[in-house]
Scaffold this motif. Structure first.
Motif, PDB file in Angstrom:
ATOM      1  N   GLY A 632       0.888  -1.071  -0.040  1.00 27.88           N
ATOM      2  CA  GLY A 632      -0.004   0.173   0.035  1.00 27.88           C
ATOM      3  C   GLY A 632       0.907   1.410   0.004  1.00 27.88           C
ATOM      4  O   GLY A 632       0.111   2.521  -0.011  1.00 27.88           O
ATOM      5  N   THR A 633       2.197   1.182   0.198  1.00 24.98           N
ATOM      6  CA  THR A 633       2.811   2.438   0.061  1.00 24.98           C
ATOM      7  C   THR A 633       3.124   2.611  -1.359  1.00 24.98           C
ATOM      8  O   THR A 633       2.974   1.808  -2.460  1.00 24.98           O
ATOM      9  N   VAL A 634       3.717   3.971  -1.532  1.00 25.77           N
ATOM     10  CA  VAL A 634       3.902   4.235  -3.125  1.00 25.77           C
ATOM     11  C   VAL A 634       5.361   4.670  -3.479  1.00 25.77           C
ATOM     12  O   VAL A 634       6.120   5.521  -2.489  1.00 25.77           O
ATOM     13  N   VAL A 652       6.149   6.894  -0.223  1.00 23.48           N
ATOM     14  CA  VAL A 652       5.120   7.678   0.541  1.00 23.48           C
ATOM     15  C   VAL A 652       4.231   6.864   0.924  1.00 23.48           C
ATOM     16  O   VAL A 652       3.606   5.867   0.517  1.00 23.48           O
ATOM     17  N   GLN A 653       4.079   6.857   2.504  1.00 27.97           N
ATOM     18  CA  GLN A 653       3.439   6.100   3.260  1.00 27.97           C
ATOM     19  C   GLN A 653       2.278   6.588   4.043  1.00 27.97           C
ATOM     20  O   GLN A 653       2.177   7.400   4.856  1.00 27.97           O
ATOM     21  N   ASN A 660       7.754  -4.134   9.652  1.00 29.98           N
ATOM     22  CA  ASN A 660       8.803  -3.201   9.732  1.00 29.98           C
ATOM     23  C   ASN A 660       9.648  -2.860   8.320  1.00 29.98           C
ATOM     24  O   ASN A 660      10.607  -2.587   8.212  1.00 29.98           O
ATOM     25  N   ARG A 661       8.467  -2.425   7.531  1.00 28.75           N
ATOM     26  CA  ARG A 661       9.140  -2.216   6.136  1.00 28.75           C
ATOM     27  C   ARG A 661       8.557  -0.466   6.116  1.00 28.75           C
ATOM     28  O   ARG A 661       7.739   0.020   7.020  1.00 28.75           O
ATOM     29  N   GLY A 662       8.696   0.186   4.792  1.00 33.14           N
ATOM     30  CA  GLY A 662       8.401   1.555   4.901  1.00 33.14           C
ATOM     31  C   GLY A 662       9.363   2.642   5.704  1.00 33.14           C
ATOM     32  O   GLY A 662      10.642   2.259   5.885  1.00 33.14           O
ATOM     33  N   CYS A 663       8.752   3.377   5.975  1.00 33.66           N
ATOM     34  CA  CYS A 663       9.295   4.739   6.698  1.00 33.66           C
ATOM     35  C   CYS A 663       9.664   4.258   7.959  1.00 33.66           C
ATOM     36  O   CYS A 663       8.642   3.532   8.702  1.00 33.66           O
ATOM     37  N   TRP A 715      11.548  -6.081  -1.058  1.00 32.44           N
ATOM     38  CA  TRP A 715      11.621  -6.565   0.205  1.00 32.44           C
ATOM     39  C   TRP A 715      12.953  -6.058   0.631  1.00 32.44           C
ATOM     40  O   TRP A 715      13.012  -5.654   2.076  1.00 32.44           O
ATOM     41  N   MET A 716      13.871  -5.943   0.053  1.00 32.12           N
ATOM     42  CA  MET A 716      15.279  -5.421   0.374  1.00 32.12           C
ATOM     43  C   MET A 716      15.429  -3.898   0.368  1.00 32.12           C
ATOM     44  O   MET A 716      16.291  -3.409   0.975  1.00 32.12           O
ATOM     45  N   MET A 717      14.483  -3.403  -0.464  1.00 33.45           N
ATOM     46  CA  MET A 717      14.199  -1.921  -0.615  1.00 33.45           C
ATOM     47  C   MET A 717      15.468  -1.264  -1.104  1.00 33.45           C
ATOM     48  O   MET A 717      16.009  -0.268  -0.614  1.00 33.45           O
TER      49      MET A 717
END
Length: 862
Positions: A632-634, A652-653, A660-663, A715-717
């Motif tokens: 759901g993040t962009v 953008v979150q 434990n992902r995203g910002c 997954w690794m960003m």
């Protein structure tokens, strides 16, 4: 007309047929009970498969009252359409007051499937016959499935030309029309008149007069829809001039300059940059010619100029064939020179303006015909044997990768017809059709098809077979030209025109003009909302000094464009709009009069409302990409901040993604993620089935146009490199295919070269390899992934000019085919598209040939 017994044709039953027969048997059992209630009953036998055009539907009528019965005959196709009443064809018994008995009487009804289904192949068709006596409606039986193949046949073009003519030209125009120009009348006088044929209505309309009378000339459709007419002859002699016809003004405009030589029997070939190569020919003063001329159109404008090329042919030639190869070069094959000797093949290189001699042909021939095949090779057939003086059966294939002419084996199936002065055209199925001409003594009625893979009646790959249809009129001097639906307009000899329905013809696609937006827009966004409406937001109107802050909504029910009722918080263009999981739309970045912007706002259709977020992107940017990730993040990638391309990317979150992902902080928030390996703007981003994101192409600033691809690992960003595209691309597009691969399409290399190439990215092998070749070059074009795995590529820029040419990737053959129906109503760049729930594509706005934004919309119906 009746038959003595109920005898079904011998067919091979597929599984679907067995199911249909079982269903029919159950219906028949029920109808036995119905007969006890004095209801009429009908049995239907299966037509032969494949069936074509006028199809016999044999039915057996039973009725205890032994009275007259009316029939209602319906059809439907495998597309699960509603049952539709069939159209009667000639030669049947009709459907009113047919005699029935308790034991049954056989009747024959003729169904005009061409009128109902059209000029295409339908693999699964059903017929349902329902009898009715008085107020009592009986029962019918659905036949087993059968195939209808309305291709490979000739049908009347309809209508009568205003002027009898022979040795004219017939060239397609925008909107599916045909320009029929010049020729000679029934007394042999050369004509100056021209008329426009509309295949949809079967009508001819006189248009403006040509500058001079001309016949045996050449006519070429330019990519912008204009037609250039060159050379030929009239009562004064051979001609060395030309003129350009514009359907927009209905006028002919003289071309500046002249040919090196006045002539006939030359070739005129449209090059990839919209110039026309004019090669060889003949006149009585010089004889066979080796001159090369080029026509260059003016843009914008209606005219152009003729000038001698920088080279000449190696050999004089007339009556040769010329084919534009997928490389952009032109193959010149066959032809005769003084003394009756044929010339070997030659290749014209438009980039260098030079000619190179090629391998010798397998057969000496002139007045033969040639067409490019879907695999890039060229099929050459027929013509006249320059030594024996007889029409040829022999055919050959030219392979440009090997520079080799090789004979086509003609043992089985039967070889093509011996013909000269015939025409050849590519088919939408990747093959070629050869039609018309003469066998040396009389005109030819038949058409031969060369197929690359088995198709319909042509069961053998890489071989010829004869089309099932024949022309109503034999035409020794045949004039033909492809229509936008892949069929071929055939005229000449003064006989009524016909249309050849090309084998493998797709069906139904077309562009239609639709609602007008409240303002002109380009570089805006168009987003399909839950429920099927489309949000159109921001953009440039070409008038306001700042970017547009207006929005409007296309209503899918009323098919109108209405103001959204609320305005954006900040005007923006060259921004992104991303549909989120909750049905709202995130608008990010863009540009206004002050430069790049970083603000974010969310459109909620329930309000409706635009809500400006309290935080902005870390880097203001335009010409970036925004991709919705599985959580759901962009993901915002690259773009330009006004000083050059960016390598930065950010997330953008708006909701907490978990895991434990995203910002690092709570939502809503924006945070930086890993940087790209290459700064880029105007690139393309595609969400892969794994959740990762492929980044391809774009402008790298000082690094130039990029070929390097990158993958964002969900997954690794982080960004990883899977390799490079074989070509540099910007102003391109990328589409995910049903099998998870990605096709990278068209664009340009920054040095003025417009691509016809595609590249396939395989996410499993992490490889980028060459894909199918486009028929035309496209940059900044209309594009969409369509239901069923097809990909539409339409219009765009072609080296500073706009084109209306359109094509679609056929998911079955994995080849690009020119679409059926008409080309777009408007030539445009900077347009935006969105899919409707019914599979249609809405095309909105964009810039016209003068770089002005448009307010028009149109549908593409697949």
């Amino acid at each position: 007309m009746t038959n003595s017994g109920r005898v079904s044709p011998r067919v091979t039953w597929p599984v679907t047929s067995i199911v249909a027969i079982a269903l029919s048997s159950l219906i028949a059992l029920a109808n036995c009970a119905d007969r006890g209630h004095d209801l009429p009953f009908a049995n239907v036998s299966t037509p032969p498969s494949p069936a074509r055009r006028l199809i016999e539907i044999r039915n057996t009528l039973r009725d205890r009252s032994s009275t007259r019965v009316n029939l209602f005959i319906y059809y439907r196709t495998s597309k699960a359409e509603p049952w539709t009443l069939t159209t009667d064809g000639p030669g049947g018994e009709g459907t009113v007051a047919l005699l029935a008995t308790p034991g049954g009487i056989n009747h024959i009804y003729i169904w005009d499937s061409m009128a109902d289904i059209g000029a295409r192949v339908e693999n699964l068709v059903q017929i349902n016959v329902i009898p009715k006596r008085g107020s009592k409606k009986g029962s019918g039986s659905t036949t087993a499935h059968f195939q209808v193949d309305n291709t490979g046949i000739f049908v009347s073009a309809g209508g009568v030309p205003v002027q009898f003519r022979d040795r004219q030209t017939a060239t397609r125009l925008p909107g599916g029309l045909v320009l029929v120009a010049g020729g000679v009348d029934s007394l042999g006088a050369t004509l100056r008149t021209a008329e426009v044929f509309d295949p949809a209505t079967g009508t001819y309309t006189l248009t403006g007069m040509m500058g001079v009378e001309r016949e045996s000339h050449r006519a070429v459709a330019l990519d912008d829809g204009r037609v250039v007419l060159i050379g030929g002859q009239n009562m004064t002699g051979f001609l060395d001039d030309g003129e350009v016809f514009s359907i927009a003004t209905d006028t002919f405009t003289p071309i500046a300059g002249t040919l090196c030589d006045p002539k006939i029997d030359f070739t005129a070939t449209l090059l990839g940059d919209d110039r026309v190569l004019i090669a060889g020919g003949y006149n009585t003063t010089t004889g066979d010619l080796m001159s090369v001329d080029l026509f260059t159109p003016t843009s914008p404008g209606t005219g152009g100029s003729l000038a001698a090329g920088v080279t000449t042919l190696f050999r004089t030639r007339r009556g040769h064939a010329a084919v534009l190869l997928q490389t952009g070069a032109v193959l010149l094959a066959g032809g005769a020179e003084m003394g009756g000797l044929p010339a070997p093949g030659e290749i014209y290189d438009p980039a260098l303006g030079t000619v190179q001699t090629q391998a010798a042909m397998d057969q000496i021939r002139f007045f033969g015909a040639a067409a490019i095949l879907g695999d890039g090779t060229v099929a050459i057939s027929g013509g006249r044997d320059a030594i024996a003086g007889t029409a040829l059966v022999a055919a050959e294939i030219y392979d440009p990768t090997m520079d080799l002419f090789a004979p086509i084996t003609l043992a089985t199936p039967p070889p093509p017809t011996a013909r000269e002065l015939g025409n050849a055209h590519p088919t939408l199925a990747g093959g070629a059709v050869f039609l018309g001409g003469t066998d040396g003594t009389q005109g030819i009625f038949t058409a031969d098809v060369y197929v690359v893979f088995p198709l319909g009646d042509c069961a053998t790959a890489n071989a010829f077979c004869q089309s099932p249809g024949t022309m109503a009129s034999a035409r020794a001097y045949t004039v033909s030209g492809p229509l936008y639906d892949g069929s071929i307009y055939v005229s000449g000899g003064g006989s009524p025109a016909e249309i050849y329905v090309s084998p493998g013809l797709r069906g139904g696609e077309n562009f239609t003009r639709e609602a007008v937006m409240s303002t002109t827009r380009a570089e805006h966004t168009a987003t399909t909302l839950p429920g099927g409406n489309i949000l159109i937001a921001g953009g440039d109107d070409g008038i306001s000094p700042d970017a547009l802050d207006t929005a409007e909504v296309f209503d899918r029910v009323t098919e109108t464009v209405m103001p959204a009722g609320v305005a954006l918080n900040q005007g923006r263009w060259r921004h992104t709009a991303t549909l989120l999981h909750d049905g709202t739309v995130l608008l990010a970045g863009g540009e206004d009069a002050s430069g790049a912007i970083g603000s974010l706002e969310v459109y909620d259709p329930a309000g409706p409302s635009f809500t400006l977020l309290l935080f902005s992107l870390t880097d203001a940017r335009f010409d970036h990409t925004a991709t919705l990730l599985p959580d759901g993040t962009v993901l915002i990638v690259g773009g330009d901040d006004g000083t050059g391309p960016l390598a930065s990317a950010e997330i953008v979150q708006l909701i907490d993604p978990g895991l434990n992902r995203g910002c690092p902080g709570p939502a809503p928030a924006v945070c930086a993620t890993a940087s790209l390996g290459f700064a880029r703007a105007g690139h393309r981003a595609v969400a892969l089935q794994s959740g990762d994101v492929l980044i391809v192409g774009g402008n790298g600033g000082g690094a130039g146009v990029l070929a390097e691809a990158e993958i964002y690992d969900f997954w690794m960003m982080t960004f990883q490199s899977p390799g490079s595209d074989p070509v540099l691309r910007m102003s391109h597009e990328a589409a995910i295919l049903p099998d998870g691969r990605v096709m990278i399409i068209g664009g340009e290399d920054g040095m003025g070269n417009i691509h016809t190439s595609t590249t396939i990215f395989d996410p499993i092998a992490l490889s980028l390899t060459a894909g199918p070749t486009l028929l035309f070059g496209h940059s900044d074009f209309v594009f969409a992934s369509l239901p069923g795995g097809e990909v539409l590529v339409s219009g765009g820029s072609l080296g500073g000019r706009l084109t209306i040419r359109s094509e679609v990737l056929d998911s079955r053959t994995f080849l690009f085919k020119e679409i059926a129906g008409t080309d777009p109503v408007f030539a445009r760049t900077g347009a935006r598209t969105a899919l409707l729930p019914d599979g249609r594509l809405l095309v909105t706005g964009g810039r016209d040939t003068s770089d002005n934004p448009r307010d028009q919309t149109e549908y593409f119906s697949p």
